[in-house]
Structures are given as C-alpha cells and as structure tokens.
Motif scaffolding. Structure first.
Motif, PDB file in Angstrom:
ATOM      1  N   THR A  62       7.366  -9.401  -2.017  1.00  0.00           N
ATOM      2  CA  THR A  62       8.333 -10.467  -1.758  1.00  0.00           C
ATOM      3  C   THR A  62       9.670  -9.831  -1.381  1.00  0.00           C
ATOM      4  O   THR A  62      10.123  -8.886  -2.031  1.00  0.00           O
ATOM      5  N   VAL A  63      10.275 -10.344  -0.332  1.00  0.00           N
ATOM      6  CA  VAL A  63      11.569  -9.862   0.140  1.00  0.00           C
ATOM      7  C   VAL A  63      12.534 -11.037   0.161  1.00  0.00           C
ATOM      8  O   VAL A  63      12.254 -12.064   0.798  1.00  0.00           O
ATOM      9  N   ALA A  64      13.654 -10.908  -0.513  1.00  0.00           N
ATOM     10  CA  ALA A  64      14.662 -11.964  -0.527  1.00  0.00           C
ATOM     11  C   ALA A  64      15.600 -11.777   0.659  1.00  0.00           C
ATOM     12  O   ALA A  64      16.190 -10.715   0.841  1.00  0.00           O
ATOM     13  N   GLU A  65      15.720 -12.816   1.480  1.00  0.00           N
ATOM     14  CA  GLU A  65      16.597 -12.756   2.652  1.00  0.00           C
ATOM     15  C   GLU A  65      18.000 -13.248   2.301  1.00  0.00           C
ATOM     16  O   GLU A  65      18.188 -14.057   1.397  1.00  0.00           O
ATOM     17  N   GLY A  66      18.971 -12.751   3.044  1.00  0.00           N
ATOM     18  CA  GLY A  66      20.328 -13.278   2.937  1.00  0.00           C
ATOM     19  C   GLY A  66      21.036 -12.933   1.644  1.00  0.00           C
ATOM     20  O   GLY A  66      21.866 -13.719   1.170  1.00  0.00           O
ATOM     21  N   VAL A  67      20.751 -11.753   1.067  1.00  0.00           N
ATOM     22  CA  VAL A  67      21.443 -11.339  -0.158  1.00  0.00           C
ATOM     23  C   VAL A  67      22.837 -10.853   0.224  1.00  0.00           C
ATOM     24  O   VAL A  67      22.979  -9.857   0.937  1.00  0.00           O
ATOM     25  N   GLU A  68      23.857 -11.546  -0.240  1.00  0.00           N
ATOM     26  CA  GLU A  68      25.229 -11.211   0.134  1.00  0.00           C
ATOM     27  C   GLU A  68      26.112 -10.882  -1.062  1.00  0.00           C
ATOM     28  O   GLU A  68      27.188 -10.305  -0.895  1.00  0.00           O
ATOM     29  N   LEU A  69      25.685 -11.257  -2.260  1.00  0.00           N
ATOM     30  CA  LEU A  69      26.505 -11.058  -3.455  1.00  0.00           C
ATOM     31  C   LEU A  69      25.767 -10.214  -4.485  1.00  0.00           C
ATOM     32  O   LEU A  69      24.539 -10.277  -4.590  1.00  0.00           O
ATOM     33  N   GLU A  70      26.532  -9.443  -5.250  1.00  0.00           N
ATOM     34  CA  GLU A  70      25.948  -8.633  -6.310  1.00  0.00           C
ATOM     35  C   GLU A  70      25.287  -9.514  -7.367  1.00  0.00           C
ATOM     36  O   GLU A  70      24.247  -9.165  -7.919  1.00  0.00           O
ATOM     37  N   SER A  71      25.874 -10.682  -7.610  1.00  0.00           N
ATOM     38  CA  SER A  71      25.292 -11.601  -8.590  1.00  0.00           C
ATOM     39  C   SER A  71      23.931 -12.109  -8.138  1.00  0.00           C
ATOM     40  O   SER A  71      23.035 -12.336  -8.953  1.00  0.00           O
ATOM     41  N   GLN A  72      23.752 -12.279  -6.832  1.00  0.00           N
ATOM     42  CA  GLN A  72      22.447 -12.681  -6.301  1.00  0.00           C
ATOM     43  C   GLN A  72      21.423 -11.570  -6.493  1.00  0.00           C
ATOM     44  O   GLN A  72      20.271 -11.829  -6.851  1.00  0.00           O
ATOM     45  N   ARG A  73      21.840 -10.335  -6.225  1.00  0.00           N
ATOM     46  CA  ARG A  73      20.929  -9.200  -6.400  1.00  0.00           C
ATOM     47  C   ARG A  73      20.449  -9.112  -7.841  1.00  0.00           C
ATOM     48  O   ARG A  73      19.254  -8.942  -8.106  1.00  0.00           O
ATOM     49  N   LYS A  74      21.362  -9.230  -8.789  1.00  0.00           N
ATOM     50  CA  LYS A  74      20.996  -9.138 -10.204  1.00  0.00           C
ATOM     51  C   LYS A  74      20.064 -10.282 -10.602  1.00  0.00           C
ATOM     52  O   LYS A  74      19.098 -10.066 -11.346  1.00  0.00           O
ATOM     53  N   LEU A 121      17.999 -12.037  -8.682  1.00  0.00           N
ATOM     54  CA  LEU A 121      16.687 -11.845  -8.067  1.00  0.00           C
ATOM     55  C   LEU A 121      15.897 -10.755  -8.777  1.00  0.00           C
ATOM     56  O   LEU A 121      14.693 -10.872  -8.996  1.00  0.00           O
ATOM     57  N   ARG A 122      16.592  -9.688  -9.149  1.00  0.00           N
ATOM     58  CA  ARG A 122      15.908  -8.596  -9.851  1.00  0.00           C
ATOM     59  C   ARG A 122      15.399  -9.065 -11.206  1.00  0.00           C
ATOM     60  O   ARG A 122      14.304  -8.679 -11.643  1.00  0.00           O
ATOM     61  N   SER A 123      16.178  -9.902 -11.889  1.00  0.00           N
ATOM     62  CA  SER A 123      15.754 -10.408 -13.188  1.00  0.00           C
ATOM     63  C   SER A 123      14.553 -11.340 -13.073  1.00  0.00           C
ATOM     64  O   SER A 123      13.786 -11.504 -14.021  1.00  0.00           O
ATOM     65  N   LEU A 124      14.364 -11.935 -11.876  1.00  0.00           N
ATOM     66  CA  LEU A 124      13.224 -12.820 -11.643  1.00  0.00           C
ATOM     67  C   LEU A 124      11.968 -12.050 -11.243  1.00  0.00           C
ATOM     68  O   LEU A 124      10.904 -12.640 -11.113  1.00  0.00           O
ATOM     69  N   HIS A 140      23.071 -19.192  -9.863  1.00  0.00           N
ATOM     70  CA  HIS A 140      23.614 -20.314 -10.637  1.00  0.00           C
ATOM     71  C   HIS A 140      22.551 -21.062 -11.431  1.00  0.00           C
ATOM     72  O   HIS A 140      22.879 -22.014 -12.137  1.00  0.00           O
ATOM     73  N   GLY A 141      21.296 -20.660 -11.309  1.00  0.00           N
ATOM     74  CA  GLY A 141      20.233 -21.391 -11.984  1.00  0.00           C
ATOM     75  C   GLY A 141      19.865 -22.634 -11.196  1.00  0.00           C
ATOM     76  O   GLY A 141      20.186 -22.770 -10.022  1.00  0.00           O
ATOM     77  N   GLY A 142      19.196 -23.557 -11.832  1.00  0.00           N
ATOM     78  CA  GLY A 142      18.838 -24.807 -11.169  1.00  0.00           C
ATOM     79  C   GLY A 142      17.636 -24.669 -10.257  1.00  0.00           C
ATOM     80  O   GLY A 142      16.791 -23.788 -10.422  1.00  0.00           O
ATOM     81  N   SER A 143      17.568 -25.536  -9.244  1.00  0.00           N
ATOM     82  CA  SER A 143      16.388 -25.601  -8.389  1.00  0.00           C
ATOM     83  C   SER A 143      16.200 -24.347  -7.553  1.00  0.00           C
ATOM     84  O   SER A 143      15.060 -23.922  -7.307  1.00  0.00           O
ATOM     85  N   ASP A 144      17.305 -23.742  -7.067  1.00  0.00           N
ATOM     86  CA  ASP A 144      17.178 -22.526  -6.272  1.00  0.00           C
ATOM     87  C   ASP A 144      16.497 -21.418  -7.067  1.00  0.00           C
ATOM     88  O   ASP A 144      15.610 -20.725  -6.571  1.00  0.00           O
ATOM     89  N   THR A 145      16.912 -21.259  -8.307  1.00  0.00           N
ATOM     90  CA  THR A 145      16.315 -20.242  -9.163  1.00  0.00           C
ATOM     91  C   THR A 145      14.854 -20.546  -9.434  1.00  0.00           C
ATOM     92  O   THR A 145      13.997 -19.651  -9.392  1.00  0.00           O
ATOM     93  N   ALA A 146      14.549 -21.815  -9.714  1.00  0.00           N
ATOM     94  CA  ALA A 146      13.169 -22.207 -10.006  1.00  0.00           C
ATOM     95  C   ALA A 146      12.255 -21.971  -8.808  1.00  0.00           C
ATOM     96  O   ALA A 146      11.140 -21.454  -8.953  1.00  0.00           O
ATOM     97  N   LEU A 147      12.730 -22.321  -7.616  1.00  0.00           N
ATOM     98  CA  LEU A 147      11.915 -22.136  -6.421  1.00  0.00           C
ATOM     99  C   LEU A 147      11.726 -20.664  -6.086  1.00  0.00           C
ATOM    100  O   LEU A 147      10.627 -20.224  -5.721  1.00  0.00           O
ATOM    101  N   ALA A 148      12.798 -19.886  -6.204  1.00  0.00           N
ATOM    102  CA  ALA A 148      12.690 -18.451  -5.947  1.00  0.00           C
ATOM    103  C   ALA A 148      11.730 -17.803  -6.938  1.00  0.00           C
ATOM    104  O   ALA A 148      10.888 -16.963  -6.555  1.00  0.00           O
ATOM    105  N   LYS A 149      11.821 -18.190  -8.188  1.00  0.00           N
ATOM    106  CA  LYS A 149      10.919 -17.650  -9.212  1.00  0.00           C
ATOM    107  C   LYS A 149       9.466 -18.005  -8.914  1.00  0.00           C
ATOM    108  O   LYS A 149       8.555 -17.181  -9.101  1.00  0.00           O
ATOM    109  N   THR A 150       9.235 -19.227  -8.433  1.00  0.00           N
ATOM    110  CA  THR A 150       7.874 -19.664  -8.091  1.00  0.00           C
ATOM    111  C   THR A 150       7.294 -18.845  -6.946  1.00  0.00           C
ATOM    112  O   THR A 150       6.133 -18.421  -6.980  1.00  0.00           O
ATOM    113  N   ILE A 151       8.111 -18.605  -5.912  1.00  0.00           N
ATOM    114  CA  ILE A 151       7.638 -17.823  -4.762  1.00  0.00           C
ATOM    115  C   ILE A 151       7.361 -16.382  -5.163  1.00  0.00           C
ATOM    116  O   ILE A 151       6.364 -15.784  -4.746  1.00  0.00           O
ATOM    117  N   ILE A 152       8.221 -15.816  -5.994  1.00  0.00           N
ATOM    118  CA  ILE A 152       8.019 -14.445  -6.468  1.00  0.00           C
ATOM    119  C   ILE A 152       6.728 -14.347  -7.282  1.00  0.00           C
ATOM    120  O   ILE A 152       5.926 -13.423  -7.102  1.00  0.00           O
TER     121      ILE A 152
END
Length: 280
Positions: free
Chosen positions: A171-183, A185-188, A149-161
């Motif tokens: 880097t391993v993303a935990e708790g991936v449950e949706l296809e939209s999340q996978r896409k 994260l991959r774009s980041l 959805h963008g916002g702070s979650d995206t910014a923080l995930a991008k920073t950690i990556i």
C-alpha cells in the motif's frame, strides 16, 4: 447542443458545412484536433512537449527511497499543460477489459508491477483487484489529507491498508504533505508513501542533484548519530555502577556506521574492565 437539434436548424448550404450554428461542430472539431495532436505527440514526443518527471516512493518510517515513479506530462505548444487524465484516462482500461488484460499480462511477464491509482475513488473497485492481478494499492490523497485528525479519513485509510495486508499487496499513500500525516499513516500500518513532504515530481537532471543532496544529508545525520553514540558510550564507562547493556538506537543511517560503533563500544568496555582488574 445535441446534434439532433443542430440538424433541425440546418439550412441549405452553398459550400462547406451544412450546419448554420458553428457551436454544434466546434466541440467535434476540437476533439478531432486533439486526437491529431496526440498522434503527432506519440510519433515525436520531445517536439510535441511530452516528457517524464519522477517522484520517489519512500519508506514512511525511515525516509529511504523504495522506488521511483515515472509520470508522463504534456506541455502542449499552444494549449499549455494538459492533465494526464485528459490524454490518458484511467477509464480506458475499464472500457476494453479483454484487450487490457492481454496487455497487462504481457507487461507483468516482463516483471512490470501493476498498481491501482487513487484506490477508493472513481473507477477503482474490489473486483479489479482480482481481475487485473495488481501488486500495489495507492491510497487516494482524499483519504490522506485528513488522516491525522481521525474520523472517516482515518477509518477508510485503515481499511484499505488492512485490505492490502490481507491480500498480500503493498500500500502506498499518495499526497503525503505533512509530518503528522506520515506519523498517522505509519501508525495505521502503511509502509510506503509519496508526496511533497518527501519530494515533488522532478525531471531527470533535477532528480540527480536532489539524490546527491539527499545522500549528503543522510551521511551528515549518520556522522552526528555516531558522535552521539560514542559520547554516550564514553560517559557510561566512567559510571561503572550504572553501566547497563547498551542497545544501539534504530536509525535509517546507522547501517553505514553500525560495525564501527559496535567495535568502538566493545573496545571501550574492554579497556574499562581491564583497568578495573588492575586497580583491584
């Protein structure tokens, strides 16, 4: 209730405990009982209900399995399921840094990789990246949940990556449950992920069956892709004026059939060229 308050309410006892209020000693009793149960569990894991489950870590772009994480579970005979955070606090390493470092260095000398779990929350800190010489950062699911959805979650995930890439860490993303999340994260730039989108934690027998089914699924996908590519190549041979260099589609299953497909396309192209020369 604090022990000091309990002591003030102490009454002379004929036998047993000097505390009149049992609520004062009940938490202590429970803790001692829990520690005793844990010692017995370590001595006889199967009987005590300790078991391992396994959850794959996969490549986000292809779904191929990168590694398998072993997770310890405790199904207590009387207390039921006990969370690992109760009997193996993550905080234990932070309380005894010197001994922890010695143990971790010994493990790394055996080839064991060290990962920081739930990075970005709790006790995880930038100083630990240098102190413990970690190999993997696991992005906490709290940042993955809304990454699409963008916002702070995206910014923080991008920073950690980006931090992981700068330090040469996976880097391993935990708790991936949706296809939209996978896409997202991959774009980041995140390469690896873990979660129910790919597989839940499974016991060894169930995991073996799941892996067999996964191989069948991938083989079926490869066969379907092969039929599609052959259809494209044959269709193009009957349109010589529109023929262009054919680039094979990138797909995780294609390495299985890549050589066969290339040979088939080359054969069809040679046959068409030979037929064109004869007609001329």
């Amino acid at each position: 209730m604090p022990t000091s308050r309990c002591m003030k309410r102490r009454k002379p006892a004929r036998r047993g405990t000097p505390f009149s209020n049992q609520r004062c000693i009940w938490p202590l009793f429970k803790r001692l009982q829990f520690e005793s149960d844990l010692r017995h569990a370590v001595a006889d894991p199967a009987r005590a209900g300790l078991r391992l489950v396994y959850q794959p870590i996969v490549h986000l772009d292809s779904g191929d399995i990168s590694s398998m994480e072993a997770l310890l579970r405790w199904q207590h005979p009387t207390r039921g399921a006990i969370s690992p955070t109760v009997f193996i606090p993550e905080t234990v390493i932070m309380r005894d840094t010197e001994n922890s470092l010695t143990t971790l260095q010994a493990l790394k000398s055996l080839g064991v990789k060290l990962a920081i779990d739930d990075f970005g929350t709790g006790y995880s800190s930038l100083s630990y990246l240098q102190k413990f010489a970690v190999d993997v950062l696991k992005i906490d699911r709290a940042f993955v949940e809304g990454v699409q959805h963008g916002g702070s979650d995206t910014a923080l995930a991008k920073t950690i990556i980006a931090l992981g890439q700068t330090l040469g860490l996976k880097t391993v993303a935990e708790g991936v449950e949706l296809e939209s999340q996978r896409k997202a994260l991959r774009s980041l730039g995140c390469v690896l992920g873990q979660g129910y989108l790919f597989s839940k934690p499974r016991e060894a027998d169930e995991l073996t069956s799941w892996l067999d089914l996964d191989r069948v699924r991938r083989l079926s996908t490869a066969q379907a892709q092969l039929r599609h590519i052959e259809s494209v190549s044959l269709t193009m041979t009957f349109r010589p004026k529109r023929m262009r260099p054919l680039t094979l589609l990138h797909h995780p299953a294609l390495p299985i059939v890549d050589a066969v497909v290339r040979q088939r396309i080359a054969t069809v192209r040679d046959e068409w060229q030979h037929g064109s020369r004869e007609c001329a």
